[in-house]
Design an enzyme around this catalytic site. Structure first.
Site, PDB file in Angstrom:
ATOM      1  CE  LYS A 105       4.367  -7.126  -5.712  1.00 39.09           C
ATOM      2  NZ  LYS A 105       4.689  -6.584  -4.390  1.00 39.09           N
ATOM      3  N   PRO A 134       7.900   2.661 -10.308  1.00 40.45           N
ATOM      4  CG  PRO A 134       6.884   4.219  -8.796  1.00 40.45           C
ATOM      5  CD  PRO A 134       6.655   2.885 -10.073  1.00 40.45           C
ATOM      6  CB  VAL A 135      13.469   1.682  -8.948  1.00 43.34           C
ATOM      7  CG1 VAL A 135      14.769   0.415  -8.403  1.00 43.34           C
ATOM      8  CG2 VAL A 135      13.316   1.627 -10.310  1.00 43.34           C
ATOM      9  N   GLY A 186       8.138  -1.615  -3.865  1.00 47.47           N
ATOM     10  CA  GLY A 186       7.070  -2.725  -3.303  1.00 47.47           C
ATOM     11  C   GLY A 186       6.040  -2.958  -4.467  1.00 47.47           C
ATOM     12  N   GLY A 240       7.125  -4.568  -7.430  1.00 47.64           N
ATOM     13  CA  GLY A 240       7.209  -5.475  -8.154  1.00 47.64           C
ATOM     14  C   GLY A 240       7.974  -5.315  -9.632  1.00 47.64           C
ATOM     15  N   GLY A 241       8.494  -4.241  -9.860  1.00 49.31           N
ATOM     16  CA  GLY A 241       8.886  -3.620 -11.036  1.00 49.31           C
ATOM     17  C   GLY A 241       9.915  -4.619 -11.837  1.00 49.31           C
ATOM     18  N   GLY A 242      11.184  -4.947 -10.903  1.00 44.06           N
ATOM     19  CA  GLY A 242      12.229  -5.731 -11.173  1.00 44.06           C
ATOM     20  C   GLY A 242      11.804  -7.091 -11.676  1.00 44.06           C
ATOM     21  CB  SER A 243       9.588  -9.365  -9.623  1.00 42.78           C
ATOM     22  OG  SER A 243      10.243  -9.338  -8.477  1.00 42.78           O
ATOM     23  CB  SER A 244       7.104  -6.924 -13.281  1.00 43.65           C
ATOM     24  OG  SER A 244       5.837  -7.272 -14.616  1.00 43.65           O
ATOM     25  CG  ASP A 287       7.355 -10.310  -5.300  1.00 38.82           C
ATOM     26  OD1 ASP A 287       6.756 -11.128  -4.477  1.00 38.82           O
ATOM     27  OD2 ASP A 287       7.470  -9.216  -4.872  1.00 38.82           O
TER      28      ASP A 287
END
Ligand code: C5P
Length: 316
Positions: free
Chosen positions: A16, A99-100, A103, A105-109, A141
């Site tokens: 996101k 990208p980790v 900002g 939202g990779g981990g949240s997604s 998020d």
């Protein structure tokens, strides 16, 4: 350990950006009261879920990502199994492309994908409403990713209102590959924060004509200044990226979340391609992508579940 007959699900976990982000004040719970406009982009991790009789494992293509309870995807599976009391387990495998710590939202997604996927695989029938409290506890998020598309986020950013009108644009994302600490950015902002509950920029934007590009000019990200102070080496990249994207025809540019990723929106693929070339010539790595609407978000989920032979239970 013996495995039951399994269905392997390859789930999409999209990134996101925040098209706008207003920080209205500090809350009693230590979090900040936000108004933000979330937008899914067509850049994704794959979350591969293989049910097993018991136990929980996690592997990841990115060696810098922790594969234990520090990982939100691991915690999502753990919390869901504990909450439902289900005596099952799962092998999780993350194929990281987002990208980790950027900002995006990779981990949240990834965590939301685990909740949606396991709800369907184990036929738990929790749906968006049932998964929401679990998502909220995992992180501010995470609830957004139960919906996707263009959506308003209120309260801690975890009260989600999908918009009927969805943003359609080409997007160029610059990910400097340098994680910025979100708590540190918020702490820095606190030093200069003046409560402004009456700000209405995002409300004005969502009630304006999203098709035109002029309306975007009122949007801003209240975290940008604090993020660039927190990571001063980013400021130069952001300044250069903003100028180049504008020159290539971007109608809007902004930092995403607390950074370090920065993006530009474009009306035409040709301008977005030009921006990527100009940025690469200047030594800045950029990805070209598209915004992803609520409908397309759901359709890709439906496809993934169909391939796995599973009925979607999260889509009402
Ligand atoms: O909820 P999550 O763990 O993703 O949030 C990360 C950090 O971002 C929090 O620990 C907090 O410092 C900050 N935050 C905040 N207000 C919000 C969302 C996040 O202060 N609404």
């Amino acid at each position: 350990m013996s495995r039951p007959r399994t269905t392997r699900l390859v789930a999409p976990a999209y990134a996101k950006v925040n098209l706008g982000l207003e920080v209205l004040g500090l809350r009693q719970d230590g979090y900040h009261e936000l108004r933000t406009l979330f937008q899914t982009v067509d850049l994704k991790d794959d979350v591969i879920m293989t049910p097993r009789t018991s136990g929980l494992t996690l592997t990841c293509t990115d060696p810098t990502v922790p594969c234990d309870k520090r990982n939100l995807a691991w915690r999502a599976a753990h919390d869901l199994l504990r909450y439902t009391g289900l005596k099952r387990g799962v092998d999780l495998a993350l194929v990281k492309r987002i990208p980790v710590g950027g900002g995006l939202g990779g981990g949240s997604s990834d965590a939301a994908a685990v909740l949606i996927g396991l709800d369907a695989l184990f036929r738990l029938k929790l749906g968006t409403t049932g998964l929401y409290p679990l998502a909220r506890r995992l992180g501010a998020d995470v609830p957004y990713f139960l919906f996707g598309g263009t959506a308003l986020g209120l309260a801690r950013g975890d009260e989600i209102y999908p918009l009927r009108r969805q943003v359609e644009a080409q997007i160029v994302i610059v990910a400097p590959g340098q994680p910025v600490s979100t708590p540190a950015v918020f702490r820095r902002l606190d030093a200069s924060l003046t409560p402004r509950e009456n700000s209405s920029t995002i409300y004005r934007f969502v009630s304006s004509d999203l098709d035109g590009s002029a309306g975007y000019q009122i949007l801003s990200n209240d975290l940008e200044r604090a993020a660039l102070e927190e990571a001063p080496e980013l400021a130069g990249v952001v300044r250069r990226a903003r100028a180049l994207m504008r020159r290539a025809g971007a109608f809007f540019t902004s930092l995403s979340g607390s950074g370090s990723s920065f993006f530009g929106l474009f009306g035409e693929a040709r301008s977005a391609r030009l921006a990527v070339e100009m940025l690469r010539d200047a030594g800045v790595v950029a990805h070209r992508s598209r915004t992803l609407s609520l409908d397309r978000y759901r359709r890709t989920w439906e496809r993934a579940l169909k391939v796995a032979g599973v009925r979607p239970t999260w889509i009402q």
